[in-house]
Write a protein that holds these residues in place. Structure first.
Motif, short mmCIF file in Angstrom:
data_model
loop_
_atom_site.label_atom_id
_atom_site.label_comp_id
_atom_site.label_asym_id
_atom_site.label_seq_id
_atom_site.Cartn_x
_atom_site.Cartn_y
_atom_site.Cartn_z
N ILE A 1 6.45 -1.47 -4.07
CA ILE A 1 5.25 -2.03 -3.43
C ILE A 1 4.86 -3.35 -4.10
O ILE A 1 4.41 -4.29 -3.43
CB ILE A 1 4.08 -1.01 -3.35
CG1 ILE A 1 2.98 -1.48 -2.38
CG2 ILE A 1 3.46 -0.72 -4.70
CD1 ILE A 1 3.35 -1.53 -0.95
N LEU B 1 7.27 17.60 2.36
CA LEU B 1 5.99 17.06 2.85
C LEU B 1 5.15 18.17 3.46
O LEU B 1 3.93 18.20 3.33
CB LEU B 1 6.26 15.95 3.88
CG LEU B 1 6.73 14.62 3.28
CD1 LEU B 1 7.39 13.74 4.35
CD2 LEU B 1 5.56 13.86 2.65
N LEU C 1 -4.95 18.91 4.91
CA LEU C 1 -3.62 18.77 5.51
C LEU C 1 -2.65 19.84 5.00
O LEU C 1 -1.87 20.40 5.76
CB LEU C 1 -3.03 17.39 5.21
CG LEU C 1 -3.80 16.19 5.76
CD1 LEU C 1 -3.13 14.89 5.34
CD2 LEU C 1 -3.89 16.25 7.28
N PHE D 1 1.44 13.04 6.92
CA PHE D 1 1.09 11.63 7.08
C PHE D 1 -0.12 11.45 8.00
O PHE D 1 -0.41 10.34 8.45
CB PHE D 1 2.28 10.84 7.64
CG PHE D 1 3.42 10.69 6.66
CD1 PHE D 1 3.26 9.99 5.47
CD2 PHE D 1 4.68 11.23 6.93
CE1 PHE D 1 4.31 9.83 4.57
CE2 PHE D 1 5.73 11.08 6.04
CZ PHE D 1 5.55 10.38 4.85
C1 HEM Z 1 -2.81 6.43 5.77
C2 HEM Z 1 -0.24 9.95 3.62
C3 HEM Z 1 2.70 6.65 1.63
C4 HEM Z 1 -0.03 3.15 3.50
C5 HEM Z 1 -2.34 7.66 5.38
C6 HEM Z 1 -2.89 8.92 5.82
C7 HEM Z 1 -2.19 9.90 5.20
C8 HEM Z 1 -1.18 9.27 4.38
C9 HEM Z 1 -2.41 11.39 5.32
C10 HEM Z 1 -4.02 9.11 6.83
C11 HEM Z 1 -5.36 9.34 6.17
C12 HEM Z 1 -6.44 9.69 7.16
O1 HEM Z 1 -6.19 9.96 8.33
O2 HEM Z 1 -7.61 9.72 6.75
C13 HEM Z 1 0.76 9.35 2.90
C14 HEM Z 1 1.80 10.07 2.20
C15 HEM Z 1 2.64 9.14 1.63
C16 HEM Z 1 2.13 7.84 1.99
C17 HEM Z 1 1.91 11.59 2.12
C18 HEM Z 1 3.87 9.32 0.80
C19 HEM Z 1 4.60 10.39 0.78
C20 HEM Z 1 2.25 5.41 1.98
C21 HEM Z 1 2.87 4.16 1.64
C22 HEM Z 1 2.07 3.18 2.14
C23 HEM Z 1 0.98 3.81 2.84
C24 HEM Z 1 4.18 4.02 0.86
C25 HEM Z 1 2.19 1.68 2.09
C26 HEM Z 1 3.03 0.99 1.46
C27 HEM Z 1 -1.00 3.75 4.26
C28 HEM Z 1 -2.02 3.00 4.99
C29 HEM Z 1 -2.82 3.95 5.64
C30 HEM Z 1 -2.29 5.26 5.30
C31 HEM Z 1 -2.17 1.50 5.03
C32 HEM Z 1 -4.04 3.69 6.54
C33 HEM Z 1 -3.62 3.67 7.98
C34 HEM Z 1 -4.81 3.48 8.92
O3 HEM Z 1 -5.94 3.78 8.56
O4 HEM Z 1 -4.55 3.03 10.06
N1 HEM Z 1 -1.28 7.90 4.51
N2 HEM Z 1 0.99 8.02 2.75
N3 HEM Z 1 1.11 5.16 2.72
N4 HEM Z 1 -1.18 5.10 4.47
FE1 HEM Z 1 -0.03 6.54 3.69
#
Ligand code: HEM
Length: 394
Positions: free
Chosen positions: A143, A272, A307, A335
């Motif tokens: 990152i 996951l 989750l 996710f």
């Molecule tokens: C949102 C899980 C890795 C960037 C989320 C959300 C979850 C999540 C559950 C939604 C949260 C919600 O609905 O309130 C994960 C898991 C990961 C991971 C389990 C790894 C195993 C990453 C990585 C990045 C990232 C590597 C960026 C380099 C984001 C961003 C959001 C997000 C920007 C916000 C999306 C939005 O609000 O439209 N993630 N994430 N995540 N994640 Fe991940």
């Protein structure tokens, strides 16, 4: 605190699944009080979780409910994760432009290279701490390279982001504020440097967008960069850690993967589902009074989707307590779902797959160097993962 559900008890932190099972069966939409005094609803069944995550009446930007605007939120919250349409679409769209499938698959070779370097360093040792020596450095290097953070500053990012995450349980709040001030100062100076000398990194691209009609304000730039740094590694560290723990605890599954490395994608999807890295960070606020499955949720109420509980719901997954890397079609929610579905999921999957496949090929006989009971799970509500994984490599 609700006597039925002690979120911060040691027992729950070690193994939340029996408590989740109990809630799914008895009170799937439960109102409870957190240790910080805040009240909120916990959603534990799969179908209900999907419904909440897709329902636009559950919103992210709480300040809107009380006559404020995004301006009143913490500087770190000015990003898509804490915003609603139309801001959400604009903020996500700007970052999405840089997070294309081509960009992610173009990282494959570099991720493999970083993985090989880390494993080469580990190979000289008899024991390692998988978290510090491998699971943390890999995603933070990735990152930081995407964002253009100088290599020598990466460790500071770990300290700051750990502090933000663990500060969420209240105990570490004072330390968290000090770290946050250092972090804000660092980002301001760093943005200033980039402004004078823009490159091809993501921050430069986001800054260039500042001049177009679709643009990021200074606060949004802070918010988006912070989110990417934290989301970009805190979760992936635990994906790698939780995957290895699950495989070591289930030697027959580890053997299966060693014989058929081509099923790595399935294996990562199963981790996951089985023990996902995100615990409670999927919070929303009810934007109106509503009746949800018989529960009277009031405007302004906090609603949290568990989750990991949804991913163990037997109404959705057959034998959910069994770790089975051959499980087909697993619509897990690790996710999230709906408009906030994780933007970094393709990157996280790629990192997880390369990391686990390479690790088990390089050290086929690795063993946990402590008993399972000695593993220390991280406190706080945001992530699910352990502090250290001491491994005997040979
Ligand atoms: C949102 C899980 C890795 C960037 C989320 C959300 C979850 C999540 C559950 C939604 C949260 C919600 O609905 O309130 C994960 C898991 C990961 C991971 C389990 C790894 C195993 C990453 C990585 C990045 C990232 C590597 C960026 C380099 C984001 C961003 C959001 C997000 C920007 C916000 C999306 C939005 O609000 O439209 N993630 N994430 N995540 N994640 Fe991940």
């Amino acid at each position: 605190m609700n006597p039925k559900f002690k979120v911060f008890s040691d027992e729950f932190t070690k193994n939340p699944y029996p408590a989740y099972k109990n809630l799914r069966e008895t009170e799937p939409v439960l109102k409870m009080r957190f240790p910080d005094g805040q009240e909120g609803w916990i959603i534990t069944r799969y179908d209900d979780a999907v419904e909440v995550l897709k329902d636009h009446r559950f919103i992210k930007n709480v300040s809107k409910l009380f006559g404020g605007s995004m301006e009143h939120q913490s500087i770190f919250m000015h990003n898509m994760l804490f915003s609603d349409p139309p801001d959400h679409k604009r903020l996500r769209g700007l970052v999405q432009k840089a997070f294309t499938p081509q960009m992610i698959s173009g990282m494959r070779g570099r991720i493999q290279e970083i993985t090989n370097d880390l494993l080469e360093k580990a190979a000289g040792k008899e024991t390692i701490n998988l978290i510090d020596d491998f699971a943390f450095p890999l995603p933070i290097i990735v990152i930081c390279e995407i964002l253009g953070v100088p290599a020598e500053d990466r460790n500071k990012f770990r300290i700051w982001s750990n502090s933000l995450i663990e500060g969420s349980n209240g105990e570490h709040a004072a330390e968290m504020f000090q770290h946050m001030n250092e972090f804000i100062l660092y980002l301001s100076e760093w943005f200033e440097k980039i402004r004078k000398n823009q490159g091809k990194d993501l921050i430069s691209q986001l800054m260039m967008a500042e001049n177009e009609s679709d643009h990021l304000t200074e606060r949004e730039l802070f918010g988006v960069v912070t989110l990417l740094i934290i989301a970009g590694h805190e979760t992936t560290v635990n994906l790698i850690g939780n995957s290895i723990l699950a495989l070591i605890e289930h030697p027959e599954q580890l053997g299966l993967l060693q014989n058929q490395p081509e099923i790595i994608h399935n294996a990562i999807e199963e981790t996951l589902r089985f023990n996902g890295p995100v615990e409670f960070s999927t919070s929303r606020w009810a934007s109106e009074d509503l009746d949800f499955k018989g529960a009277a949720i009031r405007r302004g109420d906090l609603v949290i989707v568990a989750l990991n509980s949804a991913n163990h719901d037997p109404l959705q997954f057959k034998d959910p307590e069994i770790f089975d890397i051959t499980r087909e079609k697993s619509p897990h929610l690790a996710f999230g779902k709906g408009i906030h579905l994780c933007l970094g999921a393709p990157l996280a999957r790629l990192e997880g797959e390369i990391a686990i496949k390479s690790l088990i090929q390089r050290f086929p006989d690795m063993k946990l160097n402590i008993s399972k009971d000695q593993l220390e799970w991280r406190p706080g509500m945001i992530v699910r993962g352990v502090k250290e994984i001491p491994l005997l490599l040979k």
